[in-house]
Design an enzyme around this catalytic site. Structure first.
Site, short mmCIF file in Angstrom:
data_model
loop_
_atom_site.label_atom_id
_atom_site.label_comp_id
_atom_site.label_asym_id
_atom_site.label_seq_id
_atom_site.Cartn_x
_atom_site.Cartn_y
_atom_site.Cartn_z
N CYS A 77 0.84 -1.20 0.00
CA CYS A 77 0.00 0.00 0.00
C CYS A 77 0.88 1.25 0.00
O CYS A 77 1.94 1.28 0.62
CB CYS A 77 -0.91 0.00 1.22
SG CYS A 77 -2.11 -1.34 1.23
N CYS A 120 2.31 2.81 3.27
CA CYS A 120 3.17 1.95 4.09
C CYS A 120 4.39 1.43 3.34
O CYS A 120 5.06 0.49 3.80
CB CYS A 120 2.37 0.77 4.64
SG CYS A 120 0.95 1.26 5.63
N CYS A 158 2.26 -8.51 6.47
CA CYS A 158 0.92 -7.93 6.55
C CYS A 158 -0.04 -8.83 7.31
O CYS A 158 -1.15 -8.41 7.63
CB CYS A 158 0.38 -7.65 5.16
SG CYS A 158 0.25 -9.10 4.11
#
Length: 242
Positions: free
Chosen positions: A207, A210, A233
């Site tokens: 993402c 991040c 994750c």
């Protein structure tokens, strides 16, 4: 021929072996076995990172209309979405589905506060990745992922076939023996489209909020969740044979 492995009756003695010395280091053979045994109950949870590009090409040789799921957190880079479009053009028969979280970003902000990825990245990943993947694989017996042993300490014990305790499925990992250089060599040789962020210092792309660029080739995931004690994750357990 080996029978297909089932999570609930997993027996190590039943696990087939694949030739790691083959042209694809066992990847194509693993995929062929997996699709022969699981068929439409096998799905590829695809990140559309560089390893994924290799896997998509290999998968297209075995099952051109394979099911592909992308966990669309709604927080990805625009380059990632552009890559998905290019891949769909290159492999038009692939059945690519963008799996959405139950909570919109607005709903998540109302419930947990703005920019949850900063205050509680584990919860953000749970909401936007783990729960959606659980939904995506619930009607499948097995799922494919692009894990490589070289990627990180937490992935060094990954096998071609794994008993995935988190999702209670068989996890298929065809690229475990591939090196970073071999991945890129394959992409260049076959002139495959890929995420251009890889050329800008992003070896691992998640993402946008991040993921930072990094040139630390000793840790290809060093740019993920910078400033947090977090390296995964939550989709993959680090225990051996997970």
């Amino acid at each position: 021929m080996n029978e297909k492995l089932v999570y609930d009756t997993w027996e190590k003695a039943d696990i087939p072996t694949f030739p790691s010395e083959s042209d694809t280091k066992g990847a194509l053979e693993t995929l062929q076995w997996a699709y022969d045994h699981y068929g439409d109950t096998l799905v590829y949870a695809c990140s559309f990172g560089i390893e994924a590009i290799v896997l998509l090409d290999l998968i297209s040789k075995v099952k051109p209309d394979a099911k592909i799921v992308f966990l669309d957190t709604n927080l990805h880079f625009k380059e990632t979405y552009e890559t998905i479009e290019k891949i769909q053009e290159r492999f038009p028969k692939l059945n690519i589905h963008l799996q959405q979280p139950a909570l919109t970003l607005e709903g998540q902000a109302e419930k947990h506060g703005e920019e949850l990825w900063k205050t509680n990245p584990n919860l953000c990943c749970e909401i936007r990745k783990v729960i959606p993947l659980r939904k995506a694989v619930e009607s499948h017996e097995a799922w494919i992922t692009g894990l490589r042993r070289e990627q990180s300490e937490s992935r060094k014990n990954t096998n071609f076939l794994n008993q995935d305790h988190k999702f209670k499925r068989i996890k298929v990992c065809p690229l475990i023996h591939w090196t970073w250089k071999e991945v890129w060599r394959y992409v260049y040789k076959h002139e495959l489209p890929y995420n251009k962020l890889h050329d800008q210092g992003y070896p691992s792309i998640g993402c946008a909020p991040c993921t930072l660029p990094t040139h630390n080739m000793e840790d290809l995931r060093a740019g993920r969740w910078s400033g947090h004690q977090k390296v995964e994750c939550g989709l993959h357990e680090s225990a051996p044979n997970s």
